[in-house]
Each structure stands twice: as C-alpha cells, then as structure tokens.
Design a protein around this motif. Structure first.
Motif, PDB file in Angstrom:
ATOM      1  N   UNK A 150       0.983  -0.988   0.095  1.00 32.26           N
ATOM      2  CA  UNK A 150      -0.205   0.058  -0.218  1.00 32.26           C
ATOM      3  C   UNK A 150       0.836   1.051   0.477  1.00 32.26           C
ATOM      4  N   UNK A 151       1.349   2.145  -1.000  1.00 29.38           N
ATOM      5  CA  UNK A 151       1.896   3.252  -1.163  1.00 29.38           C
ATOM      6  C   UNK A 151       1.214   4.188  -0.071  1.00 29.38           C
ATOM      7  N   UNK A 152       1.370   5.340   1.056  1.00 33.40           N
ATOM      8  CA  UNK A 152       0.616   5.810   1.539  1.00 33.40           C
ATOM      9  C   UNK A 152       1.188   7.022   1.739  1.00 33.40           C
ATOM     10  N   UNK A 153       0.172   8.323   1.219  1.00 31.84           N
ATOM     11  CA  UNK A 153       1.197   9.880   0.972  1.00 31.84           C
ATOM     12  C   UNK A 153       0.902  10.828   1.496  1.00 31.84           C
ATOM     13  N   UNK A 154       1.218  11.366   2.463  1.00 31.52           N
ATOM     14  CA  UNK A 154       0.722  12.614   2.969  1.00 31.52           C
ATOM     15  C   UNK A 154       1.044  14.010   2.579  1.00 31.52           C
ATOM     16  N   UNK A 155       0.428  14.650   2.136  1.00 28.33           N
ATOM     17  CA  UNK A 155       0.992  15.799   1.982  1.00 28.33           C
ATOM     18  C   UNK A 155       1.663  15.713   0.925  1.00 28.33           C
ATOM     19  N   UNK A 156       3.107  16.598   0.588  1.00 28.68           N
ATOM     20  CA  UNK A 156       4.068  16.301  -0.499  1.00 28.68           C
ATOM     21  C   UNK A 156       4.266  15.180  -0.867  1.00 28.68           C
ATOM     22  N   UNK A 157       4.228  14.619   0.305  1.00 24.30           N
ATOM     23  CA  UNK A 157       4.246  13.168   0.215  1.00 24.30           C
ATOM     24  C   UNK A 157       3.523  11.859  -0.937  1.00 24.30           C
ATOM     25  N   UNK A 158       2.129  12.461  -1.123  1.00 29.35           N
ATOM     26  CA  UNK A 158       0.660  11.921  -1.616  1.00 29.35           C
ATOM     27  C   UNK A 158       1.571  11.706  -2.929  1.00 29.35           C
ATOM     28  N   UNK A 165       3.746   5.457  -8.007  1.00 31.54           N
ATOM     29  CA  UNK A 165       2.041   4.177  -8.102  1.00 31.54           C
ATOM     30  C   UNK A 165       1.897   4.295  -9.945  1.00 31.54           C
ATOM     31  N   UNK A 166       2.173   5.531 -10.565  1.00 29.75           N
ATOM     32  CA  UNK A 166       1.904   5.295 -11.848  1.00 29.75           C
ATOM     33  C   UNK A 166       3.207   4.149 -12.293  1.00 29.75           C
ATOM     34  N   UNK A 167       4.193   3.898 -12.457  1.00 27.01           N
ATOM     35  CA  UNK A 167       4.808   3.172 -12.728  1.00 27.01           C
ATOM     36  C   UNK A 167       5.376   1.935 -11.693  1.00 27.01           C
ATOM     37  N   UNK A 168       4.911   1.783 -10.819  1.00 33.17           N
ATOM     38  CA  UNK A 168       4.519   0.185 -10.778  1.00 33.17           C
ATOM     39  C   UNK A 168       2.969  -0.131 -10.568  1.00 33.17           C
ATOM     40  N   UNK A 169       3.032  -1.283  -9.805  1.00 35.98           N
ATOM     41  CA  UNK A 169       1.312  -1.735  -9.814  1.00 35.98           C
ATOM     42  C   UNK A 169       0.905  -2.035  -8.232  1.00 35.98           C
ATOM     43  N   UNK A 170       0.966  -1.109  -7.328  1.00 40.51           N
ATOM     44  CA  UNK A 170       0.659  -1.511  -6.150  1.00 40.51           C
ATOM     45  C   UNK A 170      -0.706  -2.078  -5.757  1.00 40.51           C
ATOM     46  N   UNK A 171      -1.246  -2.746  -4.954  1.00 44.41           N
ATOM     47  CA  UNK A 171      -2.239  -2.565  -4.083  1.00 44.41           C
ATOM     48  C   UNK A 171      -3.212  -1.834  -4.294  1.00 44.41           C
ATOM     49  N   UNK A 172      -2.629  -0.829  -3.208  1.00 46.11           N
ATOM     50  CA  UNK A 172      -3.755   1.399  -3.321  1.00 46.11           C
ATOM     51  C   UNK A 172      -3.036   1.548  -3.200  1.00 46.11           C
ATOM     52  N   UNK A 173      -3.319   3.141  -3.101  1.00 45.30           N
ATOM     53  CA  UNK A 173      -2.327   4.338  -3.008  1.00 45.30           C
ATOM     54  C   UNK A 173      -4.016   4.967  -2.032  1.00 45.30           C
ATOM     55  N   UNK A 174      -3.011   5.221  -1.389  1.00 41.97           N
ATOM     56  CA  UNK A 174      -3.211   6.408  -0.235  1.00 41.97           C
ATOM     57  C   UNK A 174      -2.845   8.023   0.175  1.00 41.97           C
ATOM     58  N   UNK A 175      -4.095   8.934  -0.907  1.00 44.39           N
ATOM     59  CA  UNK A 175      -3.397  10.212  -0.342  1.00 44.39           C
ATOM     60  C   UNK A 175      -4.279  11.178   0.999  1.00 44.39           C
ATOM     61  N   UNK A 176      -3.251  11.254   1.875  1.00 47.58           N
ATOM     62  CA  UNK A 176      -3.989  12.447   3.166  1.00 47.58           C
ATOM     63  C   UNK A 176      -3.772  13.538   2.676  1.00 47.58           C
ATOM     64  N   UNK A 177      -4.521  14.207   3.064  1.00 50.99           N
ATOM     65  CA  UNK A 177      -3.887  16.299   2.824  1.00 50.99           C
ATOM     66  C   UNK A 177      -3.546  16.401   1.252  1.00 50.99           C
ATOM     67  N   UNK A 178      -3.226  15.787   0.043  1.00 57.06           N
ATOM     68  CA  UNK A 178      -2.561  15.560  -0.886  1.00 57.06           C
ATOM     69  C   UNK A 178      -3.164  17.326  -1.397  1.00 57.06           C
ATOM     70  N   UNK A 179      -1.823  17.854  -2.403  1.00 54.27           N
ATOM     71  CA  UNK A 179      -2.394  18.955  -3.152  1.00 54.27           C
ATOM     72  C   UNK A 179      -2.494  18.210  -4.755  1.00 54.27           C
TER      73      UNK A 179
END
Length: 276
Positions: A150-158, A165-179
């Motif tokens: 699971x790719x998890x990104x907060x803010x800039x990390x998102x 996530x575009x280049x690999x095939x993770x199970x899912x992507x989580x975006x928390x407070x992302x611009x």
C-alpha cells in the motif's frame, strides 16, 4: 515634487518590488517547499512506542543513502510504504506507524534525501529516485509482492506516492491531505504573481492520478488551512475506480488526530477490500 513625478516614482518602486518578489520566488523555491531542518534530528524511534523495528539504509541510483525503519506487524496482511510530508522526519509520524501496526500492516517508512539521517539535499527528481529505491528495497530485498504493498502519502508525500503508483503496480494508493500540484498551490498562495510561469517544481499529483490503475483512497478536511479541500476533491474525481473519499476533521496537520478511529476503520476496510 510634482504629483505626476511622485506617481511615476511610486510606480517604478512598485515594479521593482514586484520583480524582486518574483525573483525571490523563482530562485528560492526549494526553501519554500522543503523543510528538512524542521525537527531535523530523530526525536524518537518505534521502540519508544513499544514497537520492534529494523533500522534500514538503502542506496539510491545517484549515490545517496536513505535512512528508514521497517516495522513488522503480527500476522501482517500487507505492507505500507509511507511517504511523509515536506517538514520533519520519520520520527514525527509515529502515530501513523502505531496505527498501521494495530491494523496488522507492516510499515516501511523512510526519510527523503536531506531529511532526518538521510544524506544529500531534497529535490523533485531526487524524491522520485528515493521513492523508487524504497520500492525496490521492499520488492527485491524483502521479496514483498507488489500486490501486497500500500502506497501511503501525506501532503507532499502524496505527490511522490502517486508518481510511483504510475510506474509500479501497488495494491492501492492512499492520499492524505494532498495537493493537486505545486503550481496550483503557488497560485493559491501568491495570486498576484505569475506562479505558473515561475514554478520550477511540478509534483503534479492530479496528472499522475490520471494514469494510476490501482484503487485510490483520498482523505481531506474542509478545515485544511494549507491545502484547499477543493484540491482533495479534484484528486478524488480524477482517480480511477474503485475509490473512496473520506472527509476528515481539523487542520492540515491534525486532521488525522481529530478523526483517529473513523480514519482507521474506513482506511482498514478499504485496504482489506482491495488487497489482491
């Protein structure tokens, strides 16, 4: 001094001030985006939260050494690859690490170049290389299957997580407070400047999401004082199905804290539904 002369002088001074401000924005953008010295030193480790962990050092393709932690969970059903925001370091994300441990997910959390104990200085291409190195550590060194990550990104990390996530095939992507992107954020903060022309950074989360094929979970607060709620909504609209939007409470840096149980329950359900 004649009124016209005074007006002319004022106009010249205003133009000079405008050009100087635009110049500062152009040449010092990295200082406005990255805050690696905010709590530069590692304050605590998972042991302080009662968690066993493995210290990790990984090398990037351009020779930097990244510091991180692998925190195993009992009977883990997946692994979270965590991308933190633009300030502080991994020791300031212990609430997240503890939450994932309680939910029975391993966590690999690392500092970008120039953050914490990692070498180098941050840059947009550099953070992408860091993300790729972290992915390869999990998939090659630890033999973790991509469909359990699971790719998890907060803010800039998102933005970094979405790029990966575009280049690999993770199970899912989580975006928390992302611009949506750095130019979008700049236009919000400096509406009187041609930010889109001056910006040397992209971090275009919105563009990345248009090519993501993994399920996406987006969390954002209407009270976020830094990243507009509308940007979180735009990310959700651009995301592929299956997807879910969770409305948080509180500000940019405390929305997670104010909605801890609801956040954990909703996120856990979405992850378990979509882990293949």
């Amino acid at each position: 001094m004649p009124p016209l002369r005074m007006l002319f002088n004022f106009a010249v001074m205003a133009v000079i001030a405008y050009v100087l401000l635009a110049g500062v924005l152009f040449f010092f953008q990295s200082r406005l985006i990255y805050y690696p010295d905010y709590g530069r030193h590692i304050a605590i480790t998972p042991v302080d939260a009662g968690l066993a962990y493995e210290p990790v050092e990984i090398s990037t393709v351009d020779g930097e050494t990244l510091h991180g932690w692998f925190v195993p969970a009992p009977a883990a059903t997946g692994t979270v690859l965590f991308f933190h925001g633009n300030a502080g370091n991994i020791s300031h994300r212990m609430e997240y690490v503890s939450m994932f441990h309680r939910l029975h997910y391993n966590t690999f959390i690392f500092d970008y170049r120039g953050y914490g104990d990692s070498t180098g200085a941050p840059s947009e291409p550099g953070t992408y290389r860091d993300a790729q190195a972290a992915w390869e550590y999990l998939t090659k060194k630890r033999n973790t299957q991509p469909d359990r990550i699971v790719l998890f990104g907060e803010s800039l990390g998102g933005a970094v997580a979405a790029w990966l996530a575009v280049r690999e095939r993770p199970a899912l992507l989580v975006l928390a407070s992302v611009f949506t992107s750095i130019p979008d954020m700049g236009a919000k903060l400096y509406p009187f400047l041609p930010v889109r022309l001056l910006s040397r950074f992209e971090y275009n989360t919105l563009e990345s999401l248009r090519s993501v094929t993994s399920p996406v979970f987006v969390a954002h607060s209407p009270s976020d004082e830094i990243v507009p709620f509308t940007q979180g909504q735009a990310l959700y609209e651009a995301a592929p199905h299956p997807k879910q939007f969770l409305e948080l409470q509180g500000g940019h840096n405390n929305g997670f804290i104010f909605m801890r149980k609801e956040w954990a329950d909703a996120l856990d359900e979405f992850i378990r539904m979509n882990l293949r």
